[in-house]
Design a protein around this motif. Structure first.
Motif, PDB file in Angstrom:
ATOM      1  N   ALA A 215      25.959  31.498  48.286  1.00 24.20           N
ATOM      2  CA  ALA A 215      27.280  31.039  47.851  1.00 24.20           C
ATOM      3  C   ALA A 215      27.840  30.031  48.849  1.00 24.20           C
ATOM      4  O   ALA A 215      28.341  28.973  48.452  1.00 24.20           O
ATOM      5  N   ALA A 216      27.744  30.337  50.137  1.00 20.53           N
ATOM      6  CA  ALA A 216      28.257  29.425  51.166  1.00 20.53           C
ATOM      7  C   ALA A 216      27.513  28.089  51.146  1.00 20.53           C
ATOM      8  O   ALA A 216      28.123  27.024  51.255  1.00 20.53           O
ATOM      9  N   ARG A 217      26.209  28.144  50.976  1.00 23.70           N
ATOM     10  CA  ARG A 217      25.400  26.920  50.945  1.00 23.70           C
ATOM     11  C   ARG A 217      25.824  26.010  49.794  1.00 23.70           C
ATOM     12  O   ARG A 217      25.773  24.789  49.898  1.00 23.70           O
ATOM     13  N   TRP A 218      26.228  26.612  48.675  1.00 26.31           N
ATOM     14  CA  TRP A 218      26.592  25.830  47.485  1.00 26.31           C
ATOM     15  C   TRP A 218      28.098  25.613  47.365  1.00 26.31           C
ATOM     16  O   TRP A 218      28.599  25.224  46.308  1.00 26.31           O
ATOM     17  N   GLY A 219      28.849  25.907  48.436  1.00 25.43           N
ATOM     18  CA  GLY A 219      30.290  25.649  48.419  1.00 25.43           C
ATOM     19  C   GLY A 219      31.101  26.729  47.729  1.00 25.43           C
ATOM     20  O   GLY A 219      32.252  26.501  47.363  1.00 25.43           O
ATOM     21  N   GLY A 220      30.539  27.904  47.567  1.00 26.82           N
ATOM     22  CA  GLY A 220      31.241  28.996  46.893  1.00 26.82           C
ATOM     23  C   GLY A 220      31.600  30.103  47.854  1.00 26.82           C
ATOM     24  O   GLY A 220      31.715  29.889  49.058  1.00 26.82           O
ATOM     25  N   ARG A 221      31.744  31.302  47.306  1.00 19.00           N
ATOM     26  CA  ARG A 221      32.083  32.440  48.151  1.00 19.00           C
ATOM     27  C   ARG A 221      31.536  33.730  47.571  1.00 19.00           C
ATOM     28  O   ARG A 221      31.264  33.824  46.369  1.00 19.00           O
ATOM     29  N   CYS A 222      31.381  34.708  48.420  1.00 20.10           N
ATOM     30  CA  CYS A 222      30.924  36.037  48.029  1.00 20.10           C
ATOM     31  C   CYS A 222      31.795  37.052  48.761  1.00 20.10           C
ATOM     32  O   CYS A 222      31.908  37.007  49.981  1.00 20.10           O
ATOM     33  N   VAL A 223      32.437  37.939  47.996  1.00 25.48           N
ATOM     34  CA  VAL A 223      33.316  38.948  48.565  1.00 25.48           C
ATOM     35  C   VAL A 223      32.811  40.313  48.128  1.00 25.48           C
ATOM     36  O   VAL A 223      32.601  40.547  46.939  1.00 25.48           O
ATOM     37  N   VAL A 224      32.604  41.217  49.092  1.00 21.26           N
ATOM     38  CA  VAL A 224      32.196  42.587  48.814  1.00 21.26           C
ATOM     39  C   VAL A 224      33.296  43.484  49.342  1.00 21.26           C
ATOM     40  O   VAL A 224      33.647  43.419  50.529  1.00 21.26           O
ATOM     41  N   GLU A 225      33.866  44.314  48.457  1.00 22.32           N
ATOM     42  CA  GLU A 225      34.982  45.150  48.863  1.00 22.32           C
ATOM     43  C   GLU A 225      34.979  46.464  48.092  1.00 22.32           C
ATOM     44  O   GLU A 225      34.355  46.558  47.034  1.00 22.32           O
ATOM     45  N   PRO A 226      35.686  47.463  48.609  1.00 18.86           N
ATOM     46  CA  PRO A 226      35.792  48.716  47.868  1.00 18.86           C
ATOM     47  C   PRO A 226      36.550  48.481  46.561  1.00 18.86           C
ATOM     48  O   PRO A 226      37.496  47.691  46.522  1.00 18.86           O
ATOM     49  N   HIS A 227      36.125  49.151  45.503  1.00 20.60           N
ATOM     50  CA  HIS A 227      36.826  49.075  44.220  1.00 20.60           C
ATOM     51  C   HIS A 227      37.926  50.128  44.221  1.00 20.60           C
ATOM     52  O   HIS A 227      37.742  51.225  44.745  1.00 20.60           O
ATOM     53  N   ALA A 228      39.089  49.803  43.673  1.00 17.19           N
ATOM     54  CA  ALA A 228      40.238  50.705  43.699  1.00 17.19           C
ATOM     55  C   ALA A 228      39.923  52.079  43.098  1.00 17.19           C
ATOM     56  O   ALA A 228      40.419  53.098  43.574  1.00 17.19           O
ATOM     57  N   ALA A 229      39.086  52.123  42.072  1.00 18.45           N
ATOM     58  CA  ALA A 229      38.755  53.380  41.406  1.00 18.45           C
ATOM     59  C   ALA A 229      37.550  54.071  42.047  1.00 18.45           C
ATOM     60  O   ALA A 229      37.027  55.036  41.504  1.00 18.45           O
ATOM     61  N   GLY A 230      37.092  53.588  43.200  1.00 20.32           N
ATOM     62  CA  GLY A 230      35.896  54.110  43.849  1.00 20.32           C
ATOM     63  C   GLY A 230      34.737  53.161  43.600  1.00 20.32           C
ATOM     64  O   GLY A 230      34.774  52.337  42.694  1.00 20.32           O
ATOM     65  N   GLY A 231      33.729  53.259  44.403  1.00 23.64           N
ATOM     66  CA  GLY A 231      32.595  52.364  44.255  1.00 23.64           C
ATOM     67  C   GLY A 231      32.835  51.042  44.952  1.00 23.64           C
ATOM     68  O   GLY A 231      33.619  50.935  45.896  1.00 23.64           O
ATOM     69  N   THR A 232      32.163  50.009  44.478  1.00 24.74           N
ATOM     70  CA  THR A 232      32.168  48.707  45.140  1.00 24.74           C
ATOM     71  C   THR A 232      32.410  47.594  44.123  1.00 24.74           C
ATOM     72  O   THR A 232      31.982  47.688  42.975  1.00 24.74           O
ATOM     73  N   HIS A 233      33.066  46.537  44.550  1.00 21.19           N
ATOM     74  CA  HIS A 233      33.269  45.335  43.745  1.00 21.19           C
ATOM     75  C   HIS A 233      32.647  44.164  44.503  1.00 21.19           C
ATOM     76  O   HIS A 233      32.981  43.927  45.659  1.00 21.19           O
ATOM     77  N   VAL A 234      31.732  43.444  43.840  1.00 21.58           N
ATOM     78  CA  VAL A 234      31.129  42.241  44.406  1.00 21.58           C
ATOM     79  C   VAL A 234      31.583  41.066  43.544  1.00 21.58           C
ATOM     80  O   VAL A 234      31.375  41.067  42.320  1.00 21.58           O
ATOM     81  N   TYR A 235      32.222  40.084  44.164  1.00 21.19           N
ATOM     82  CA  TYR A 235      32.657  38.868  43.474  1.00 21.19           C
ATOM     83  C   TYR A 235      31.914  37.699  44.099  1.00 21.19           C
ATOM     84  O   TYR A 235      31.913  37.536  45.316  1.00 21.19           O
ATOM     85  N   TRP A 236      31.256  36.886  43.267  1.00 22.94           N
ATOM     86  CA  TRP A 236      30.455  35.753  43.732  1.00 22.94           C
ATOM     87  C   TRP A 236      30.811  34.558  42.863  1.00 22.94           C
ATOM     88  O   TRP A 236      30.875  34.662  41.634  1.00 22.94           O
ATOM     89  N   SER A 237      31.067  33.401  43.478  1.00 20.18           N
ATOM     90  CA  SER A 237      31.387  32.211  42.685  1.00 20.18           C
ATOM     91  C   SER A 237      30.851  30.958  43.365  1.00 20.18           C
ATOM     92  O   SER A 237      30.770  30.902  44.590  1.00 20.18           O
ATOM     93  N   VAL A 238      30.453  29.982  42.547  1.00 22.84           N
ATOM     94  CA  VAL A 238      30.014  28.680  43.044  1.00 22.84           C
ATOM     95  C   VAL A 238      30.497  27.602  42.079  1.00 22.84           C
ATOM     96  O   VAL A 238      30.571  27.825  40.875  1.00 22.84           O
ATOM     97  N   PRO A 239      30.842  26.423  42.613  1.00 26.33           N
ATOM     98  CA  PRO A 239      31.193  25.306  41.735  1.00 26.33           C
ATOM     99  C   PRO A 239      29.940  24.759  41.064  1.00 26.33           C
ATOM    100  O   PRO A 239      28.844  24.818  41.623  1.00 26.33           O
ATOM    101  N   LEU A 240      30.110  24.242  39.856  1.00 27.90           N
ATOM    102  CA  LEU A 240      29.007  23.633  39.110  1.00 27.90           C
ATOM    103  C   LEU A 240      29.330  22.174  38.827  1.00 27.90           C
ATOM    104  O   LEU A 240      30.459  21.852  38.466  1.00 27.90           O
ATOM    105  N   PRO A 241      28.338  21.287  38.944  1.00 25.82           N
ATOM    106  CA  PRO A 241      28.566  19.901  38.540  1.00 25.82           C
ATOM    107  C   PRO A 241      28.922  19.850  37.053  1.00 25.82           C
ATOM    108  O   PRO A 241      28.494  20.720  36.283  1.00 25.82           O
ATOM    109  N   GLY A 242      29.686  18.857  36.661  1.00 19.48           N
ATOM    110  CA  GLY A 242      30.154  18.742  35.281  1.00 19.48           C
ATOM    111  C   GLY A 242      29.074  18.875  34.237  1.00 19.48           C
ATOM    112  O   GLY A 242      29.224  19.587  33.250  1.00 19.48           O
ATOM    113  N   GLU A 243      27.936  18.212  34.433  1.00 16.95           N
ATOM    114  CA  GLU A 243      26.872  18.231  33.418  1.00 16.95           C
ATOM    115  C   GLU A 243      26.312  19.647  33.239  1.00 16.95           C
ATOM    116  O   GLU A 243      26.057  20.082  32.133  1.00 16.95           O
TER     117      GLU A 243
END
Length: 86
Positions: free
Chosen positions: A45-73
């Motif tokens: 994610a960092a290499r492609w200009g995005g981010r990755c967040v790993v955190e506890p989920h409010a209801a228990g367990g884990t939440h992983v959020y990952w995002s990257v920008p994409l070129p228009g095409e």
């Protein structure tokens, strides 16, 4: 629960590919270091200009959020393949 979305850009912005994974298991112990898979996701994610967040989920367990920008095409190409959030 897994959710994948592609967000259409606002003026001048890139498309955004987002991946959200939530589980209801025991979660990750506080202070523990990410294993190879999570560390790799963060590096990519960092290499492609995005981010990755790993955190506890409010209801228990884990939440992983990952995002990257994409070129228009590429964003336009996959627009019909996944749910698009507008």
């Amino acid at each position: 629960h897994v959710e994948v979305t592609v967000t259409e850009p606002h003026q001048g912005a890139d498309w955004l590919l987002e991946l959200s994974v939530r589980d209801d298991g025991q979660g990750i112990r506080p202070g523990s270091r990410p294993g190879g898979g999570l560390a790799n996701m963060g590096d990519r994610a960092a290499r492609w200009g995005g981010r990755c967040v790993v955190e506890p989920h409010a209801a228990g367990g884990t939440h992983v959020y990952w995002s990257v920008p994409l070129p228009g095409e590429l964003g336009e190409l996959i627009d019909d393949q996944v749910e698009v959030t507008r």
